[in-house]
Design an enzyme around this catalytic site. Structure first.
Site, PDB file in Angstrom:
ATOM      1  N   ASN A 139      -1.412  -4.612  -1.925  1.00  0.00           N
ATOM      2  CA  ASN A 139      -0.416  -3.754  -2.581  1.00  0.00           C
ATOM      3  C   ASN A 139      -1.160  -2.682  -3.380  1.00  0.00           C
ATOM      4  O   ASN A 139      -1.802  -2.976  -4.382  1.00  0.00           O
ATOM      5  CB  ASN A 139       0.448  -4.615  -3.507  1.00  0.00           C
TER       6      ASN A 139
ATOM      7  N   HIS B 163       7.341  -0.440   1.319  1.00  0.00           N
ATOM      8  CA  HIS B 163       6.290  -0.744   0.355  1.00  0.00           C
ATOM      9  C   HIS B 163       5.618  -2.057   0.735  1.00  0.00           C
ATOM     10  O   HIS B 163       6.277  -3.035   1.077  1.00  0.00           O
ATOM     11  CB  HIS B 163       6.909  -0.836  -1.043  1.00  0.00           C
TER      12      HIS B 163
ATOM     13  N   CYS C 204       5.403   1.400  -8.248  1.00  0.00           N
ATOM     14  CA  CYS C 204       5.310   1.389  -6.786  1.00  0.00           C
ATOM     15  C   CYS C 204       6.219   2.392  -6.066  1.00  0.00           C
ATOM     16  O   CYS C 204       5.828   2.930  -5.022  1.00  0.00           O
ATOM     17  CB  CYS C 204       5.564  -0.014  -6.268  1.00  0.00           C
TER      18      CYS C 204
END
Length: 318
Positions: A275, A244, A110
């Site tokens: 996500n 994020h 990520c």
């Protein structure tokens, strides 16, 4: 010499899966997902590949920047879901857009986009590049276990990109990795050898949700504080935060632990995209850019965390 962002781009597949549809695959509900994660829908690939999405985000970023592919001196890809081990995402994008420059991938899950920005900064510092494309693309729908509601409800597919040019807008960064597969892991099948005897795990996302949460709510605020201190800035100086998009509760907890930054400055789009791993930050950055939320001179903070375990943050002057 660091760099400035000349343009941004993003792409998500047309197919949208809302929370209620997931109940066809796993025991869950819109209420359960919304309360625990903050996701209402996510985009998923039906025919698109990781490279397809990366190409579209790259083209849009180049158009937004007013830069031709032939002008690029370097392409850095960030992904954990490349279509092939070789060529990588960056090489596939380079070939498709008609660029003629070195291209390579990094894999930091990520925070990959932020690690790629910092890598690009080194090339600018050595004055070996003038224009760089950073592209993140993820097809997470192919990596989750669709019978595990603890992971399949979280992720979505998409891509984001940024074109970088010479400048002094990259003010500070913070990168960390705590290696290990005990909290988050995505095994790879290496099962062609007739000699290998150890049992291989399924190649899908394995994640300990509670441990991930504890890691994230500590790492993200600490990284943001660190980059602001390095840049000689205060929380009050921050114009916008691009965090994020892993879990709305994590973002909300980070807000609470950073009272010096106005909570309204934390941007959120997890409800619409889920996500998207390394693509999460650049998709949101592009969204804010195209919505006119970023103005010249604004102080912009990017922060991410994820598998590795790795976490990162940086501060930019727009």
């Amino acid at each position: 010499m660091s760099f400035q962002i000349l343009g941004t781009g993003s792409f998500t597949p047309e197919r949208v899966v809302e929370n209620e549809e997931l109940s066809n695959y796993v025991e869950t509900s819109d209420e359960w997902i919304t309360k625990r994660i903050g996701v209402k829908q996510r985009h998923v690939c039906t025919t698109e590949t990781t490279a397809d999405m990366g190409e579209q985000a790259a083209r849009r970023a180049l158009e937004n920047a007013g830069v031709r592919a032939e002008e690029l001196d370097l392409i850095i890809g960030a992904t954990i879901s490349a279509d092939t081990i070789s060529p990588g995402l960056a090489g596939m994008v380079q070939n498709r857009i008609g660029a003629h420059c070195p291209a390579f991938d990094i894999n930091v899950a990520c925070p990959g986009f932020l690690f790629a920005l910092d890598t690009a900064a080194g090339f600018f510092e050595r004055k070996t590049v003038k224009k760089v494309l950073v592209v993140s693309s993820e097809r997470m729908s192919g990596l989750v276990d669709w019978t595990d509601r603890g992971t399949c409800c979280i992720f979505g597919d998409g891509s984001g990109a940024a074109v970088l040019g010479e400048g002094d807008s990259y003010l500070a960064s913070e990168l960390h990795t705590k290696g290990g597969e005990d909290v988050i892991a995505i095994p790879t099948w290496w099962n062609n050898s007739p000699f290998y005897q150890k049992e291989l795990r399924k190649n899908c996302v394995f994640m300990q949700g509670q441990e991930t949460y504890k890691f994230a709510v500590t790492a993200m605020p600490a990284d943001i504080k660190a980059v602001l201190e390095k840049a000689g800035l205060r929380g009050e100086d921050v114009s916008i935060v691009i965090p994020h998009q892993a879990n709305y509760r994590i973002i909300n907890e980070a807000r609470k632990r950073l009272p010096e930054i106005d909570p309204e400055k934390f941007c959120v789009n997890i409800d619409r995209y889920g996500n998207t791993s390394a693509a999460s930050v650049p998709i949101l950055l592009d969204e804010m850019n195209r919505a006119g939320k970023l103005r010249r001179g604004d102080i912009v903070v990017l922060a991410a965390f994820g598998g590795g375990l790795s976490n990162a943050a940086c501060v930019l002057r727009w």
